[in-house]
Design a protein around this motif. Structure first.
Motif, PDB file in Angstrom:
ATOM      1  N   SER A  46       6.270  -3.390   4.551  1.00 34.03           N
ATOM      2  CA  SER A  46       5.371  -2.860   5.576  1.00 34.03           C
ATOM      3  C   SER A  46       5.034  -3.914   6.624  1.00 34.03           C
ATOM      4  CB  SER A  46       4.078  -2.352   4.951  1.00 34.03           C
ATOM      5  OG  SER A  46       4.343  -1.274   4.104  1.00 34.03           O
ATOM      6  N   LEU A  47       4.896  -5.158   6.200  1.00 38.32           N
ATOM      7  CA  LEU A  47       4.640  -6.228   7.163  1.00 38.32           C
ATOM      8  C   LEU A  47       5.834  -6.421   8.101  1.00 38.32           C
ATOM      9  CD1 LEU A  47       2.816  -8.871   4.960  1.00 38.32           C
ATOM     10  CD2 LEU A  47       1.884  -7.669   6.935  1.00 38.32           C
ATOM     11  N   PHE A  48       7.043  -6.368   7.555  1.00 37.29           N
ATOM     12  CA  PHE A  48       8.231  -6.500   8.408  1.00 37.29           C
ATOM     13  C   PHE A  48       8.332  -5.336   9.392  1.00 37.29           C
ATOM     14  CE2 PHE A  48      10.037  -9.458   5.172  1.00 37.29           C
ATOM     15  CZ  PHE A  48      10.314 -10.504   6.033  1.00 37.29           C
ATOM     16  N   ILE A  49       8.072  -4.123   8.928  1.00 34.05           N
ATOM     17  CA  ILE A  49       8.127  -2.945   9.805  1.00 34.05           C
ATOM     18  C   ILE A  49       7.032  -3.019  10.865  1.00 34.05           C
ATOM     19  CG2 ILE A  49       7.886  -0.425   9.898  1.00 34.05           C
ATOM     20  CD1 ILE A  49      10.487  -1.351   8.628  1.00 34.05           C
ATOM     21  N   SER A  74       6.150 -15.563   4.660  1.00 43.34           N
ATOM     22  CA  SER A  74       5.479 -16.362   3.632  1.00 43.34           C
ATOM     23  C   SER A  74       5.331 -15.579   2.326  1.00 43.34           C
ATOM     24  CB  SER A  74       4.141 -16.859   4.156  1.00 43.34           C
ATOM     25  OG  SER A  74       3.057 -16.177   3.641  1.00 43.34           O
ATOM     26  N   ALA A  75       5.029 -14.290   2.414  1.00 41.87           N
ATOM     27  CA  ALA A  75       4.899 -13.473   1.202  1.00 41.87           C
ATOM     28  C   ALA A  75       6.256 -13.289   0.528  1.00 41.87           C
ATOM     29  CB  ALA A  75       4.302 -12.107   1.547  1.00 41.87           C
ATOM     30  N   TYR A  76       7.312 -13.161   1.319  1.00 44.48           N
ATOM     31  CA  TYR A  76       8.658 -13.000   0.765  1.00 44.48           C
ATOM     32  C   TYR A  76       9.109 -14.276   0.061  1.00 44.48           C
ATOM     33  CZ  TYR A  76      13.681 -12.167   0.618  1.00 44.48           C
ATOM     34  OH  TYR A  76      14.976 -12.027   0.214  1.00 44.48           O
ATOM     35  N   ASP A 118       1.694  -9.371 -12.953  1.00 41.62           N
ATOM     36  CA  ASP A 118       2.091  -8.269 -13.815  1.00 41.62           C
ATOM     37  C   ASP A 118       3.311  -7.558 -13.221  1.00 41.62           C
ATOM     38  OD1 ASP A 118       2.151  -6.347 -15.735  1.00 41.62           O
ATOM     39  OD2 ASP A 118       0.345  -5.292 -15.060  1.00 41.62           O
ATOM     40  N   HIS A 119       4.331  -7.354 -14.041  1.00 38.12           N
ATOM     41  CA  HIS A 119       5.577  -6.757 -13.558  1.00 38.12           C
ATOM     42  C   HIS A 119       5.392  -5.315 -13.088  1.00 38.12           C
ATOM     43  CE1 HIS A 119       5.428  -5.420 -17.734  1.00 38.12           C
ATOM     44  NE2 HIS A 119       6.206  -4.413 -17.354  1.00 38.12           N
ATOM     45  N   ARG A 120       4.345  -4.647 -13.549  1.00 40.10           N
ATOM     46  CA  ARG A 120       4.120  -3.263 -13.134  1.00 40.10           C
ATOM     47  C   ARG A 120       3.641  -3.158 -11.689  1.00 40.10           C
ATOM     48  NH1 ARG A 120       0.387  -1.929 -18.097  1.00 40.10           N
ATOM     49  NH2 ARG A 120      -0.179  -4.022 -17.483  1.00 40.10           N
ATOM     50  N   LEU A 121       3.107  -4.240 -11.137  1.00 36.50           N
ATOM     51  CA  LEU A 121       2.602  -4.221  -9.765  1.00 36.50           C
ATOM     52  C   LEU A 121       3.639  -4.706  -8.743  1.00 36.50           C
ATOM     53  CD1 LEU A 121      -1.002  -5.581 -10.355  1.00 36.50           C
ATOM     54  CD2 LEU A 121      -0.266  -3.220 -10.078  1.00 36.50           C
ATOM     55  N   MET A 122       4.807  -5.092  -9.211  1.00 35.54           N
ATOM     56  CA  MET A 122       5.829  -5.617  -8.314  1.00 35.54           C
ATOM     57  C   MET A 122       6.246  -4.628  -7.223  1.00 35.54           C
ATOM     58  SD  MET A 122       9.145  -5.826  -7.535  1.00 35.54           S
ATOM     59  CE  MET A 122      10.252  -6.958  -6.847  1.00 35.54           C
ATOM     60  N   PRO A 123       6.390  -3.329  -7.490  1.00 38.54           N
ATOM     61  CA  PRO A 123       6.743  -2.404  -6.403  1.00 38.54           C
ATOM     62  C   PRO A 123       5.706  -2.364  -5.284  1.00 38.54           C
ATOM     63  CG  PRO A 123       7.132  -1.362  -8.510  1.00 38.54           C
ATOM     64  CD  PRO A 123       6.420  -2.655  -8.792  1.00 38.54           C
ATOM     65  N   PHE A 124       4.440  -2.552  -5.618  1.00 36.11           N
ATOM     66  CA  PHE A 124       3.399  -2.557  -4.592  1.00 36.11           C
ATOM     67  C   PHE A 124       3.520  -3.781  -3.690  1.00 36.11           C
ATOM     68  CE2 PHE A 124       1.444  -0.050  -8.058  1.00 36.11           C
ATOM     69  CZ  PHE A 124       1.368   1.146  -7.376  1.00 36.11           C
ATOM     70  N   LYS A 125       3.855  -4.926  -4.299  1.00 32.25           N
ATOM     71  CA  LYS A 125       4.060  -6.139  -3.501  1.00 32.25           C
ATOM     72  C   LYS A 125       5.275  -5.968  -2.601  1.00 32.25           C
ATOM     73  CE  LYS A 125       4.303 -10.729  -2.682  1.00 32.25           C
ATOM     74  NZ  LYS A 125       3.916 -12.008  -3.051  1.00 32.25           N
ATOM     75  N   ALA A 126       6.357  -5.403  -3.115  1.00 33.16           N
ATOM     76  CA  ALA A 126       7.560  -5.179  -2.308  1.00 33.16           C
ATOM     77  C   ALA A 126       7.259  -4.227  -1.158  1.00 33.16           C
ATOM     78  CB  ALA A 126       8.682  -4.629  -3.181  1.00 33.16           C
TER      79      ALA A 126
END
Length: 103
Positions: A58-61, A36-38, A45-53
């Motif tokens: 981490s959820l998949f792992i 659902s998150a994917y 904010d584009h600066r926070l995108m790496p944290f979301k990724a």
């Protein structure tokens, strides 16, 4: 300590039998949350995108790890020795000779 109950089985073994269902449920929940998150993508904010990724990865792992623990517990593997014994049994069934160990 294991306590005997009226049915003759121990309390610990009855709890252990149903423990893999909880791990499987946790795996399914994490996998569903990750999907659902994917699909939702990233908004903000584009600066926070790496944290979301990182969070989605981490959820998949975590879902994979929970699923692996559930399958190991469901098959009755409790220790590394059990897994080594299973591997030896599979090799014997396939007719593959024993592995040479470096000693």
């Amino acid at each position: 300590m294991e306590e005997e109950n009226e049915g003759g089985g121990s309390q610990r073994s009855q709890t252990h039998i149903h423990n893999h269902y909880l791990w499987a449920l946790a795996s399914a929940a994490q996998f569903g949350w990750a999907i659902s998150a994917y699909r939702r993508g990233y908004a903000g904010d584009h600066r926070l995108m790496p944290f979301k990724a990182f969070g989605v990865a981490s959820l998949f792992i975590g879902a994979s790890a929970s699923g692996a623990v559930a399958s190991l517990q469901a098959s009755g593997i409790q220790k590394v020795e059990d897994l080594v014994e299973l591997g030896a049994s599979i090799r014997n069934g396939l007719g593959i000779p024993k592995r040479a160990r470096d000693e």
